[in-house]
Write a protein that holds these residues in place. Sequence first.
Motif, short mmCIF file in Angstrom:
data_model
loop_
_atom_site.label_atom_id
_atom_site.label_comp_id
_atom_site.label_asym_id
_atom_site.label_seq_id
_atom_site.Cartn_x
_atom_site.Cartn_y
_atom_site.Cartn_z
N TYR A 274 0.85 -1.21 0.00
CA TYR A 274 0.00 0.00 0.00
C TYR A 274 0.88 1.25 0.00
O TYR A 274 0.62 2.23 -0.72
CB TYR A 274 -0.89 -0.03 1.24
N ARG A 275 1.94 1.23 0.82
CA ARG A 275 2.85 2.38 0.90
C ARG A 275 3.55 2.60 -0.43
O ARG A 275 3.80 3.76 -0.84
CB ARG A 275 3.87 2.12 2.02
N LYS A 276 3.87 1.51 -1.12
CA LYS A 276 4.51 1.64 -2.43
C LYS A 276 3.56 2.28 -3.43
O LYS A 276 3.97 3.04 -4.32
CB LYS A 276 4.93 0.27 -2.93
N ALA A 277 2.26 2.01 -3.29
CA ALA A 277 1.26 2.55 -4.22
C ALA A 277 0.86 3.98 -3.87
O ALA A 277 0.62 4.80 -4.78
CB ALA A 277 0.02 1.66 -4.21
N PHE A 278 0.80 4.31 -2.56
CA PHE A 278 0.27 5.63 -2.15
C PHE A 278 1.25 6.48 -1.37
O PHE A 278 0.93 7.63 -1.01
CB PHE A 278 -1.01 5.44 -1.33
N GLY A 279 2.43 5.96 -1.07
CA GLY A 279 3.44 6.76 -0.40
C GLY A 279 3.21 6.95 1.08
O GLY A 279 3.88 7.80 1.70
N PHE A 328 -16.45 4.23 -0.22
CA PHE A 328 -16.30 3.18 -1.23
C PHE A 328 -15.75 3.67 -2.57
O PHE A 328 -15.30 2.86 -3.37
CB PHE A 328 -17.65 2.51 -1.48
N ASP A 329 -15.78 4.95 -2.82
CA ASP A 329 -15.45 5.44 -4.16
C ASP A 329 -14.04 6.02 -4.27
O ASP A 329 -13.75 6.79 -5.18
CB ASP A 329 -16.47 6.48 -4.61
N THR A 330 -13.16 5.64 -3.34
CA THR A 330 -11.81 6.18 -3.39
C THR A 330 -10.84 5.19 -4.03
O THR A 330 -11.09 3.97 -4.07
CB THR A 330 -11.29 6.52 -1.98
N GLY A 331 -9.70 5.73 -4.49
CA GLY A 331 -8.68 4.88 -5.07
C GLY A 331 -8.08 3.95 -4.04
O GLY A 331 -7.73 2.80 -4.34
N GLN A 332 -7.97 4.42 -2.80
CA GLN A 332 -7.41 3.59 -1.74
C GLN A 332 -8.29 2.37 -1.46
O GLN A 332 -7.79 1.24 -1.32
CB GLN A 332 -7.24 4.41 -0.44
N TYR A 333 -9.60 2.62 -1.39
CA TYR A 333 -10.51 1.49 -1.14
C TYR A 333 -10.46 0.50 -2.31
O TYR A 333 -10.39 -0.72 -2.10
CB TYR A 333 -11.94 1.99 -0.95
N ALA A 338 -8.74 -4.81 -4.55
CA ALA A 338 -8.04 -5.56 -5.60
C ALA A 338 -6.84 -6.35 -5.07
O ALA A 338 -6.49 -7.39 -5.64
CB ALA A 338 -7.59 -4.60 -6.70
N HIS A 339 -6.22 -5.89 -3.97
CA HIS A 339 -4.95 -6.48 -3.56
C HIS A 339 -4.90 -7.07 -2.16
O HIS A 339 -4.01 -7.87 -1.85
CB HIS A 339 -3.83 -5.42 -3.67
N ALA A 340 -5.81 -6.70 -1.29
CA ALA A 340 -5.71 -7.11 0.12
C ALA A 340 -5.71 -8.63 0.30
O ALA A 340 -4.98 -9.17 1.14
CB ALA A 340 -6.83 -6.47 0.93
N LYS A 341 -6.51 -9.33 -0.49
CA LYS A 341 -6.63 -10.78 -0.30
C LYS A 341 -5.31 -11.49 -0.57
O LYS A 341 -5.03 -12.55 0.01
CB LYS A 341 -7.73 -11.34 -1.20
N PRO A 358 -22.90 -1.30 5.70
CA PRO A 358 -21.84 -0.88 4.77
C PRO A 358 -20.72 -0.15 5.52
O PRO A 358 -20.92 0.95 6.04
CB PRO A 358 -22.58 0.06 3.80
N GLU A 359 -19.57 -0.76 5.58
CA GLU A 359 -18.42 -0.18 6.28
C GLU A 359 -17.17 -0.38 5.43
O GLU A 359 -16.50 -1.41 5.51
CB GLU A 359 -18.20 -0.85 7.65
N PRO A 360 -16.83 0.57 4.60
CA PRO A 360 -15.64 0.41 3.75
C PRO A 360 -14.35 0.30 4.56
O PRO A 360 -13.37 -0.26 4.08
CB PRO A 360 -15.64 1.68 2.89
#
Length: 372
Positions: A274-279, A328-333, A338-341, A358-360
Amino acid sequence: MTNAATATDPAGATVGGTARERREAKRRRRRNARAVVVATLVVVLAMGGGGLAWHVVSETDDLAAQNAAARQLLSASDGKVAEQASRVSLSAQIAEVDTLLAEPVLTRITTGTADARESLGAATSAVQASMVEFARGEVTAARTSLETTEARAKKVYMATEGKGVDDVVRARLQEALTTSAAVDDAANTSLAGTDLVALEKAALDLSTNSSVVAMATDTLSDAQDAITCPEPDHTWDPDSGKIPSSALSPIPWAPTHFVRTDVLDGLVELDAAYRKAFGEHLTINSSYRSYESQAAIYDPSSPIAAPPGCSNHGMGVAVDIGGGVETFDTGQYSWLKAHAKTYGWVHPAFAEPDGRVPEPWHWESVLARAGE
């Protein structure tokens, strides 16, 4: 007197006959003696040969029976020996005996069967001893498994006392635990001996009783779940909010937050990606909650927080994440979805946009128990 008959000896020779007649009589006596000797030898040899033949046949039958029993043992011992080498040795001995039994009788008379019987007996004993050792290991493993099952059963039994569960359901678990103690005592007695049948029975009884205790525990846990946890996606657990500190580890970049130690590595790897993707690190807003902490935030009128004893936060396998993951509509979510699993973390169904709540921000380890 001159007309009287001439006397003869038993062999037919005329007493006082001519020298020629006396020589003929002597030869006849020798031939008769030789015939008697030969006849006697034939009888003796025939009798001795028959006895020897009977002895060889008897030994052969005994060896064949011993080999058949060894072959049955070899088959029965498959997957039940502590040392596979003992079965390999027995198999080789059986093959050698097969070869010997196929030899002509004269060969068996010459070589004998004593050595073969001894070697086959030793190989058979080795397999039997290895089977006993294996059975002992099975009993020990089954006892260890039963101890683990019993520990959880006792914890659930005590945790449900006075919590509204039907006494009949609790009594069934208590009965299973009582039987379990008796089975364990019997297994301990079996371990003191070398009776293979008794050891195998002990292992089976322990395994069976462990299953009975586990089923009774699950039944009681489900009954308590139905009373304590109002939602089908909740799962009651007596350990919820009571995880020992030795089983928890601080999150490195958020050291005031803790998760269960066995799920930390995946979370650390997820954060690195995540840090590599978002700093920046994942923002941890909530993690492990004690029973008291869960009770403090629980509001029966709100579906947001589960009752104490029903939350995966209390099991140390859930985190709430901020820093852009609150909607739910953010790039982080979307990135986490897409990658957490890949790293062992998922967004549970009840927290999805069309879920019950609903709890993102709510994410759980794949090791979390899912309610049904």
